[in-house]
Write an enzyme that holds these catalytic residues in place. Structure first.
Site, short mmCIF file in Angstrom:
data_model
loop_
_atom_site.label_atom_id
_atom_site.label_comp_id
_atom_site.label_asym_id
_atom_site.label_seq_id
_atom_site.Cartn_x
_atom_site.Cartn_y
_atom_site.Cartn_z
N HIS A 105 -1.96 5.25 -5.45
CA HIS A 105 -2.57 4.09 -6.10
C HIS A 105 -2.37 4.15 -7.62
O HIS A 105 -2.33 5.23 -8.20
CB HIS A 105 -4.07 4.02 -5.77
CG HIS A 105 -4.70 2.78 -6.27
ND1 HIS A 105 -5.21 2.66 -7.54
CD2 HIS A 105 -4.87 1.57 -5.68
CE1 HIS A 105 -5.68 1.43 -7.70
NE2 HIS A 105 -5.48 0.75 -6.59
N GLU A 177 1.19 -3.52 -5.59
CA GLU A 177 0.02 -3.75 -6.44
C GLU A 177 0.42 -3.60 -7.90
O GLU A 177 0.37 -2.50 -8.45
CB GLU A 177 -1.07 -2.72 -6.11
CG GLU A 177 -1.50 -2.72 -4.67
CD GLU A 177 -2.93 -2.23 -4.53
OE1 GLU A 177 -3.70 -2.93 -3.86
OE2 GLU A 177 -3.28 -1.18 -5.09
P1 PGA Z 1 -9.10 -5.06 -7.00
O1 PGA Z 1 -8.43 -3.69 -6.58
O2 PGA Z 1 -9.04 -5.97 -5.81
O3 PGA Z 1 -10.51 -4.70 -7.35
O4 PGA Z 1 -8.31 -5.61 -8.15
C1 PGA Z 1 -7.24 -3.71 -5.86
C2 PGA Z 1 -6.71 -2.33 -5.62
O5 PGA Z 1 -6.84 -1.47 -6.50
O6 PGA Z 1 -6.16 -2.08 -4.54
#
Ligand code: PGA
Length: 277
Positions: A105, A177
């Site tokens: 992540h 992401e």
């Molecule tokens: P968020 O986080 O929806 O709070 O922006 C997404 C993630 O980190 O997967």
């Protein structure tokens, strides 16, 4: 070349990140279980919940057997059990009830210096332990401004698969992401940006893992307001949500928005197929 079929489940999941006491986690699991048993989870969807390591086993226990909902870990160490203070192994999170594990992540890459090499070692270890890896990739705002989005993403996906060697995953997920889309300061990517990111991921997966069942998800500031628009994108095989799904009702609301979009999408797909005949 593998393509999305309307029969593949649409993935919708949340990482709780560093939140929730045992009591809060248990309440969430109870609410989700009741919803699933009452058939209030749309059948097109496969849900997943990634609690913190401290609440993982309790969530698994409280959810009971609900085939439509997977529980997973947010991280695990790539080596075997032993003298590694403060870490938990892939086997340990599996023992605690995880079926999948999030790897790489953006917060771990930036706050904790998680490198592509470590990500690759974790992907291989996850597969060896029988877990579904959920690999997160994405460019920073500066990389986007430089125009290197697609090459950064392709490089991260390629690197993440680099430790697999002859290991064949049964299933592997990648969440696109973008760093600038995540968290309270982020803004969700526009559908065109999502399509570009997912295409870069899909290309590497199809080239390098043509026989593996893979899924590509989008994550970053997904909420009930934008979920349908994002889920409606033809290349989107799932959504990965943070804050907006930290309540069970939040997750379920997004689930319904996604299901509507996925149903509308499959009608469009069928219309296209009919037109093509
Ligand atoms: P968020 O986080 O929806 O709070 O922006 C997404 C993630 O980190 O997967």
């Amino acid at each position: 070349m593998p393509t999305t079929t309307t029969t593949s489940p649409f993935w919708l999941g949340t990482s709780w990140k560093m939140t929730k006491t045992l009591a809060q986690a248990g309440d969430y699991a109870d609410e989700l279980r009741s919803a699933a048993l009452a058939e209030r989870v749309p059948p097109e969807l496969r849900l997943f919940v990634l609690p913190a390591t401290t609440t993982l086993a309790a969530v698994r226990e409280r959810l009971g057997v609900v085939p439509q909902v997977f529980v997973g870990a947010q991280n695990a160490y790539p080596g075997p059990e032993g003298a590694v203070t403060g870490e938990v192994s892939m086997g340990m999170v599996r023992d605690a009830g995880a079926r999948m594990v999030e790897i790489g992540h953006a917060e771990r890459r930036t706050l904790l210096g998680e490198t592509d090499e470590l990500v690759a070692a974790k992907v291989a270890a996850a597969v060896s332990a029988g877990l579904i890896p959920l690999v997160c990739v994405g460019e920073t705002a500066a990389e986007r401004e430089r125009g290197s989005t697609a090459s950064v993403i392709a490089g991260q996906v390629h690197a993440a698969l680099g430790g697999l060697g002859r290991l064949a995953p049964v299933e592997l997920l990648v969440a696109y992401e973008p760093h600038w889309a995540i968290g309270a300061q982020g803004r969700a990517a526009a559908p065109d940006d999502v399509a570009e990111g997912l295409a870069a991921v899909r290309q590497v997966l199809d080239d390098e893992l043509p026989d593996v069942h893979t899924g590509v998800l989008y994550g970053g500031s997904v909420d009930a307001g934008n979920a349908a628009g994002l889920a409606g994108g033809l290349a989107v095989e799932g959504l990965f949500v943070g804050r907006a799904a930290w309540t069970a009702s939040g997750l379920l609301e997004i689930a319904h928005r996604c299901a509507d979009a996925v149903r509308a999408r499959s009608t469009t797909d069928q219309a296209i197929v009919r037109k093509d005949r």
